[in-house]
Structures are given as structure tokens and as C-alpha cells.
Design a protein around this motif. Structure first.
Motif, PDB file in Angstrom:
ATOM      1  N   GLN A 137       0.829  -1.203   0.000  1.00 37.46           N
ATOM      2  CA  GLN A 137       0.000   0.000   0.000  1.00 37.46           C
ATOM      3  C   GLN A 137       0.865   1.255   0.000  1.00 37.46           C
ATOM      4  OE1 GLN A 137      -2.807  -0.024   3.281  1.00 37.46           O
ATOM      5  NE2 GLN A 137      -4.416  -0.578   1.843  1.00 37.46           N
ATOM      6  N   TRP A 138       0.349   2.288  -0.659  1.00 35.98           N
ATOM      7  CA  TRP A 138       1.018   3.583  -0.611  1.00 35.98           C
ATOM      8  C   TRP A 138       1.021   4.066   0.830  1.00 35.98           C
ATOM      9  CZ3 TRP A 138       3.531   4.524  -4.802  1.00 35.98           C
ATOM     10  CH2 TRP A 138       3.009   4.206  -6.053  1.00 35.98           C
ATOM     11  N   ALA A 139       2.108   4.656   1.259  1.00 33.43           N
ATOM     12  CA  ALA A 139       2.128   5.342   2.551  1.00 33.43           C
ATOM     13  C   ALA A 139       1.139   6.502   2.448  1.00 33.43           C
ATOM     14  CB  ALA A 139       3.533   5.854   2.859  1.00 33.43           C
ATOM     15  N   ALA A 140       0.544   6.859   3.558  1.00 30.75           N
ATOM     16  CA  ALA A 140      -0.470   7.925   3.561  1.00 30.75           C
ATOM     17  C   ALA A 140       0.078   9.222   2.971  1.00 30.75           C
ATOM     18  CB  ALA A 140      -0.981   8.152   4.979  1.00 30.75           C
ATOM     19  N   ASP A 141       1.327   9.576   3.314  1.00 34.12           N
ATOM     20  CA  ASP A 141       1.879  10.831   2.795  1.00 34.12           C
ATOM     21  C   ASP A 141       2.120  10.766   1.289  1.00 34.12           C
ATOM     22  OD1 ASP A 141       3.977   9.037   3.276  1.00 34.12           O
ATOM     23  OD2 ASP A 141       5.412  10.607   3.780  1.00 34.12           O
ATOM     24  N   ALA A 142       2.517   9.596   0.771  1.00 31.95           N
ATOM     25  CA  ALA A 142       2.733   9.446  -0.671  1.00 31.95           C
ATOM     26  C   ALA A 142       1.406   9.554  -1.420  1.00 31.95           C
ATOM     27  CB  ALA A 142       3.405   8.114  -0.973  1.00 31.95           C
ATOM     28  N   LYS A 143       0.392   8.871  -0.914  1.00 33.63           N
ATOM     29  CA  LYS A 143      -0.925   8.925  -1.543  1.00 33.63           C
ATOM     30  C   LYS A 143      -1.487  10.351  -1.479  1.00 33.63           C
ATOM     31  CE  LYS A 143      -5.153   6.278  -1.912  1.00 33.63           C
ATOM     32  NZ  LYS A 143      -5.871   5.082  -1.519  1.00 33.63           N
ATOM     33  N   ASN A 144      -1.309  11.012  -0.336  1.00 27.87           N
ATOM     34  CA  ASN A 144      -1.775  12.392  -0.191  1.00 27.87           C
ATOM     35  C   ASN A 144      -1.080  13.331  -1.168  1.00 27.87           C
ATOM     36  OD1 ASN A 144      -3.568  11.722   1.831  1.00 27.87           O
ATOM     37  ND2 ASN A 144      -2.150  12.257   3.491  1.00 27.87           N
ATOM     38  N   LEU A 145       0.209  13.110  -1.390  1.00 30.13           N
ATOM     39  CA  LEU A 145       0.962  13.948  -2.321  1.00 30.13           C
ATOM     40  C   LEU A 145       0.425  13.793  -3.746  1.00 30.13           C
ATOM     41  CD1 LEU A 145       3.275  15.945  -2.648  1.00 30.13           C
ATOM     42  CD2 LEU A 145       4.835  14.013  -2.817  1.00 30.13           C
ATOM     43  N   MET A 146       0.173  12.552  -4.152  1.00 28.89           N
ATOM     44  CA  MET A 146      -0.392  12.336  -5.494  1.00 28.89           C
ATOM     45  C   MET A 146      -1.799  12.915  -5.582  1.00 28.89           C
ATOM     46  SD  MET A 146       0.951   8.619  -6.783  1.00 28.89           S
ATOM     47  CE  MET A 146       0.627   7.666  -5.287  1.00 28.89           C
ATOM     48  N   GLU A 147      -2.602  12.738  -4.532  1.00 35.49           N
ATOM     49  CA  GLU A 147      -3.963  13.291  -4.504  1.00 35.49           C
ATOM     50  C   GLU A 147      -3.933  14.818  -4.560  1.00 35.49           C
ATOM     51  OE1 GLU A 147      -6.873  11.961  -4.779  1.00 35.49           O
ATOM     52  OE2 GLU A 147      -6.544   9.855  -4.336  1.00 35.49           O
ATOM     53  N   LYS A 148      -2.989  15.424  -3.819  1.00 38.63           N
ATOM     54  CA  LYS A 148      -2.863  16.882  -3.801  1.00 38.63           C
ATOM     55  C   LYS A 148      -2.574  17.403  -5.202  1.00 38.63           C
ATOM     56  CE  LYS A 148      -0.030  20.552  -1.841  1.00 38.63           C
ATOM     57  NZ  LYS A 148       1.205  20.842  -1.127  1.00 38.63           N
ATOM     58  N   ASN A 149      -1.645  16.750  -5.924  1.00 38.83           N
ATOM     59  CA  ASN A 149      -1.330  17.155  -7.284  1.00 38.83           C
ATOM     60  C   ASN A 149      -2.550  16.988  -8.191  1.00 38.83           C
ATOM     61  OD1 ASN A 149       1.359  18.134  -7.410  1.00 38.83           O
ATOM     62  ND2 ASN A 149       2.066  16.086  -6.928  1.00 38.83           N
ATOM     63  N   LYS A 150      -3.303  15.919  -7.987  1.00 37.26           N
ATOM     64  CA  LYS A 150      -4.523  15.680  -8.776  1.00 37.26           C
ATOM     65  C   LYS A 150      -5.552  16.778  -8.503  1.00 37.26           C
ATOM     66  CE  LYS A 150      -7.394  11.816 -10.164  1.00 37.26           C
ATOM     67  NZ  LYS A 150      -8.748  12.249 -10.085  1.00 37.26           N
ATOM     68  N   MET A 151      -5.712  17.163  -7.228  1.00 37.87           N
ATOM     69  CA  MET A 151      -6.670  18.208  -6.878  1.00 37.87           C
ATOM     70  C   MET A 151      -6.253  19.557  -7.456  1.00 37.87           C
ATOM     71  SD  MET A 151      -8.064  17.211  -3.049  1.00 37.87           S
ATOM     72  CE  MET A 151      -6.717  18.002  -2.269  1.00 37.87           C
ATOM     73  N   LEU A 152      -4.947  19.834  -7.508  1.00 39.51           N
ATOM     74  CA  LEU A 152      -4.479  21.082  -8.129  1.00 39.51           C
ATOM     75  C   LEU A 152      -4.903  21.125  -9.598  1.00 39.51           C
ATOM     76  CD1 LEU A 152      -0.851  21.422  -6.715  1.00 39.51           C
ATOM     77  CD2 LEU A 152      -2.777  22.946  -6.279  1.00 39.51           C
ATOM     78  N   LEU A 153      -4.841  19.966 -10.265  1.00 35.73           N
ATOM     79  CA  LEU A 153      -5.247  19.899 -11.662  1.00 35.73           C
ATOM     80  C   LEU A 153      -6.731  20.149 -11.812  1.00 35.73           C
ATOM     81  CD1 LEU A 153      -3.267  16.707 -12.724  1.00 35.73           C
ATOM     82  CD2 LEU A 153      -2.745  19.053 -13.325  1.00 35.73           C
TER      83      LEU A 153
END
Length: 156
Positions: A137-153
Motif C-alpha cells: 500500500q502507498w504510505a499515507a503521505d505518498a498517496k496524499n501527495l499524489m492526490e494533492k497534485n490531482k486536486m491542483l489539476l
């Protein structure tokens, strides 16, 4: 754009990338007809994907000797929209489209200097254990980082 299953609206999709990596087509990457060999875009996707993951700080962790997690490509596809020739300057755009528990669906777009889209692609990357070969599983911070970039888009 009905022929590319992962793209509903090309203009909207194309405007949703934040990360890009520059590549110049080398002579050795062209075929006897003078255009880019059809296997080469996968190498471009790999290079841009690595740079994307570096920008997120993931590659530094994955290459550390004491870390068990590594990324593997589960599938990869490319759609060719325009011919590409020797010395063309390309921007390879990368984004995380869908983030799962241990996988991420990455989308790619290559544009020429005039901004026209010449390649599109997508692929699933799975984070696995080097020792067991099973998904991690992705670490929470790694998943959050990818999600954050997705939300910026999505706000763009």
C-alpha cells in the motif's frame, strides 16, 4: 475522441497536466522511413515517469538500499496521433490519473514545439515488495501527495 478509451475530451484532458519533461528525438530512435520507431515512446514515458516520481520524492526512497518497496509497470499503452521525426523537440507530460491502494494509473501526453499533441498514453504502476513480490500500500503521505497534485489539476 472515441478511439482513445481513456480520454473523453482531448482539450480538457490535455489542459490537466502540471508536470512535463523535455526530450529531443535522437537519430538512432528513428526508423528507415525517418520517423520515430514505434517502440521508443515507451522509453520516453519511462524517462518522464521517473522524473515525475523524482519530483514527488518517491524515486529517492525506492532506490535506497534499505527500502523494500519498488515500482513495477503492470501495463502500458501508447496512441500515436502524429508522426515524429529526428530532432523534434517533445514535451512529455505526466500525471497521476487514478490512485489506488498500491497502484496508480499514470497518463502521458507528448506535444511538439507547436503545442500539438503527437502521442498519448497510460499505464498502471504498482508498488510491490522486492522480497515478496506482493503489492505494498502507498504510505499515507505518498498517496496524499499524489492526490494533492490531482486536486491542483482539477481546480485549474
Amino acid at each position: 475522441m472515441s478511439r482513445i478509451s481513456y480520454i473523453t475530451n482531448l482539450e480538457e484532458w490535455a489542459s490537466s497536466f502540471l508536470f512535463q519533461h523535455q526530450i529531443t528525438v535522437r537519430f538512432s530512435e528513428t526508423d528507415m522511413f525517418g520517423h520515430l520507431n514505434n517502440t521508443v515512446p515507451f522509453t520516453y514515458f519511462e524517462e518522464a515517469r521517473i522524473e515525475y516520481f523524482k519530483s514527488l520524492g518517491f524515486m529517492q526512497e525506492w532506490v535506497a538500499a534499505d527500502v523494500d518497496a519498488i515500482p513495477v509497470v503492470a501495463d502500458l499503452q501508447c496512441d500515436f496521433l502524429k508522426q515524429i521525426f529526428f530532432n523534434d523537440k517533445l514535451s512529455i507530460h505526466v500525471k497521476a490519473e487514478k490512485i489506488g491502494n498500491s497502484s496508480v494509473d499514470i497518463h502521458y501526453m507528448a506535444t511538439k514545439q507547436d503545442g500539438s499533441v503527437c502521442l498519448t498514453g497510460r499505464g498502471t504502476i504498482v508498488q510491490i515488495s522486492k522480497s515478496t513480490g506482493k503489492p505494498i500500500q502507498w504510505a499515507a503521505d505518498a498517496k496524499n501527495l499524489m492526490e494533492k497534485n490531482k486536486m491542483l489539476l482539477e481546480k485549474k
